[in-house]
Motif scaffolding. Structure first.
Motif, PDB file in Angstrom:
ATOM      1  N   ARG A   1       2.956  25.091-101.607  1.00  0.00           N
ATOM      2  CA  ARG A   1       3.612  25.958-102.612  1.00  0.00           C
ATOM      3  C   ARG A   1       2.633  26.989-103.141  1.00  0.00           C
ATOM      4  NH1 ARG A   1       7.836  23.166-106.278  1.00  0.00           N
ATOM      5  NH2 ARG A   1       7.181  24.878-107.591  1.00  0.00           N
ATOM      6  N   LEU A   2       1.423  26.526-103.413  1.00  0.00           N
ATOM      7  CA  LEU A   2       0.385  27.408-103.936  1.00  0.00           C
ATOM      8  C   LEU A   2       0.040  28.485-102.909  1.00  0.00           C
ATOM      9  CD1 LEU A   2      -1.265  27.621-106.535  1.00  0.00           C
ATOM     10  CD2 LEU A   2      -2.990  26.173-105.451  1.00  0.00           C
ATOM     11  N   ALA A   3      -0.017  28.107-101.638  1.00  0.00           N
ATOM     12  CA  ALA A   3      -0.320  29.066-100.568  1.00  0.00           C
ATOM     13  C   ALA A   3       0.766  30.134-100.479  1.00  0.00           C
ATOM     14  CB  ALA A   3      -0.467  28.342 -99.231  1.00  0.00           C
ATOM     15  N   GLN A   4       1.975  29.737-100.733  1.00  0.00           N
ATOM     16  CA  GLN A   4       3.068  30.711-100.714  1.00  0.00           C
ATOM     17  C   GLN A   4       2.845  31.736-101.829  1.00  0.00           C
ATOM     18  OE1 GLN A   4       6.973  28.993-101.124  1.00  0.00           O
ATOM     19  NE2 GLN A   4       7.976  30.852-100.458  1.00  0.00           N
ATOM     20  N   ARG A   5       2.419  31.259-102.967  1.00  0.00           N
ATOM     21  CA  ARG A   5       2.235  32.158-104.121  1.00  0.00           C
ATOM     22  C   ARG A   5       0.993  33.026-104.000  1.00  0.00           C
ATOM     23  NH1 ARG A   5       2.567  31.392-110.348  1.00  0.00           N
ATOM     24  NH2 ARG A   5       1.815  33.433-110.988  1.00  0.00           N
ATOM     25  N   VAL A   6      -0.145  32.436-103.659  1.00  0.00           N
ATOM     26  CA  VAL A   6      -1.403  33.197-103.724  1.00  0.00           C
ATOM     27  C   VAL A   6      -1.866  33.757-102.392  1.00  0.00           C
ATOM     28  CG1 VAL A   6      -2.162  31.946-105.777  1.00  0.00           C
ATOM     29  CG2 VAL A   6      -2.934  31.189-103.532  1.00  0.00           C
ATOM     30  N   ALA A   7      -1.345  33.240-101.280  1.00  0.00           N
ATOM     31  CA  ALA A   7      -1.797  33.718 -99.973  1.00  0.00           C
ATOM     32  C   ALA A   7      -0.660  34.325 -99.152  1.00  0.00           C
ATOM     33  CB  ALA A   7      -2.468  32.584 -99.200  1.00  0.00           C
ATOM     34  N   GLY A   8       0.535  34.393 -99.735  1.00  0.00           N
ATOM     35  CA  GLY A   8       1.649  35.022 -99.048  1.00  0.00           C
ATOM     36  C   GLY A   8       2.195  34.262 -97.853  1.00  0.00           C
ATOM     37  N   VAL A   9       2.000  32.951 -97.849  1.00  0.00           N
ATOM     38  CA  VAL A   9       2.513  32.131 -96.753  1.00  0.00           C
ATOM     39  C   VAL A   9       4.038  32.160 -96.790  1.00  0.00           C
ATOM     40  CG1 VAL A   9       2.664  29.748 -95.922  1.00  0.00           C
ATOM     41  CG2 VAL A   9       0.483  30.662 -96.687  1.00  0.00           C
ATOM     42  N   PRO A  10       4.695  32.345 -95.639  1.00  0.00           N
ATOM     43  CA  PRO A  10       6.158  32.382 -95.637  1.00  0.00           C
ATOM     44  C   PRO A  10       6.793  31.052 -96.031  1.00  0.00           C
ATOM     45  CG  PRO A  10       5.270  32.951 -93.451  1.00  0.00           C
ATOM     46  CD  PRO A  10       4.124  32.554 -94.320  1.00  0.00           C
ATOM     47  N   GLU A  11       7.932  31.132 -96.682  1.00  0.00           N
ATOM     48  CA  GLU A  11       8.647  29.933 -97.113  1.00  0.00           C
ATOM     49  C   GLU A  11       8.951  29.014 -95.930  1.00  0.00           C
ATOM     50  OE1 GLU A  11      12.502  28.544 -99.766  1.00  0.00           O
ATOM     51  OE2 GLU A  11      12.306  30.639 -99.175  1.00  0.00           O
TER      52      GLU A  11
ATOM     53  N   ARG B   1     -10.894  25.695-106.464  1.00  0.00           N
ATOM     54  CA  ARG B   1     -10.655  26.352-105.188  1.00  0.00           C
ATOM     55  C   ARG B   1      -9.836  25.391-104.342  1.00  0.00           C
ATOM     56  NH1 ARG B   1     -15.795  28.528-102.412  1.00  0.00           N
ATOM     57  NH2 ARG B   1     -16.089  26.306-102.143  1.00  0.00           N
ATOM     58  N   PHE B   2      -8.934  25.931-103.569  1.00  0.00           N
ATOM     59  CA  PHE B   2      -8.038  25.120-102.766  1.00  0.00           C
ATOM     60  C   PHE B   2      -8.155  25.498-101.301  1.00  0.00           C
ATOM     61  CE2 PHE B   2      -6.375  24.923-106.957  1.00  0.00           C
ATOM     62  CZ  PHE B   2      -5.835  23.654-107.071  1.00  0.00           C
ATOM     63  N   VAL B   3      -8.068  24.499-100.449  1.00  0.00           N
ATOM     64  CA  VAL B   3      -7.955  24.721 -99.023  1.00  0.00           C
ATOM     65  C   VAL B   3      -6.466  24.890 -98.762  1.00  0.00           C
ATOM     66  CG1 VAL B   3      -8.338  23.763 -96.728  1.00  0.00           C
ATOM     67  CG2 VAL B   3      -9.999  23.314 -98.563  1.00  0.00           C
ATOM     68  N   LEU B   4      -6.075  26.109 -98.396  1.00  0.00           N
ATOM     69  CA  LEU B   4      -4.662  26.434 -98.234  1.00  0.00           C
ATOM     70  C   LEU B   4      -4.371  26.757 -96.776  1.00  0.00           C
ATOM     71  CD1 LEU B   4      -4.235  28.783-101.329  1.00  0.00           C
ATOM     72  CD2 LEU B   4      -3.741  26.327-101.167  1.00  0.00           C
ATOM     73  N   ALA B   5      -3.413  26.029 -96.215  1.00  0.00           N
ATOM     74  CA  ALA B   5      -2.968  26.327 -94.853  1.00  0.00           C
ATOM     75  C   ALA B   5      -2.220  27.645 -94.882  1.00  0.00           C
ATOM     76  CB  ALA B   5      -2.086  25.204 -94.329  1.00  0.00           C
ATOM     77  N   THR B   6      -2.560  28.524 -93.947  1.00  0.00           N
ATOM     78  CA  THR B   6      -1.897  29.820 -93.875  1.00  0.00           C
ATOM     79  C   THR B   6      -1.023  29.947 -92.631  1.00  0.00           C
ATOM     80  OG1 THR B   6      -3.860  30.761 -92.828  1.00  0.00           O
ATOM     81  CG2 THR B   6      -3.669  30.986 -95.241  1.00  0.00           C
TER      82      THR B   6
END
Length: 113
Positions: A28-38, A81-86
């Motif tokens: 969810r966080l990646a969607q918000r801060v890294a623009g990951v598609p829903e 800091r978070f490790v976010l899957a993109t």
């Protein structure tokens, strides 16, 4: 996931369940801060569900989670800091402001029921 274990109390949730829930939040966080598609977020959720790692239920102290995340080994200067899957097999390590983190934790907590 580690913050969930710390705040809820070790042993309340299995390590796998806590990490899976952390993955759900991070998506969810990646969607918000890294623009990951829903679609990517939904795919990850479906995979976790298929593995029997459905969402954990029950109240969790979101302020406690935020504090635990701020003291995590990945944090720098109190900023988590978070490790976010993109994308499948790709990730980024991203600092997240306290304001965004607080907002997302509250939304996550509400969506969990």
């Amino acid at each position: 996931g580690h913050a969930i274990e710390k705040v809820a109390g070790y042993g309340v949730y299995s390590h796998g369940a806590a990490v899976a829930e952390g993955m759900r939040f991070a998506a969810r966080l990646a969607q918000r801060v890294a623009g990951v598609p829903e679609e990517f977020v939904l795919r990850q959720t479906e995979l976790l569900d298929a593995l029997g790692l459905g969402p954990i239920l029950g109240e969790i102290d979101t302020d406690g989670l935020r504090l635990a995340m701020s003291s995590d080994k990945k944090s720098r200067g109190g900023t988590p800091r978070f490790v976010l899957a993109t994308a499948p097999g790709r990730f980024t390590v991203t600092p997240v402001s306290e304001a965004i983190l607080t907002e997302e934790l509250r939304a996550w907590a509400c969506d969990r029921g």
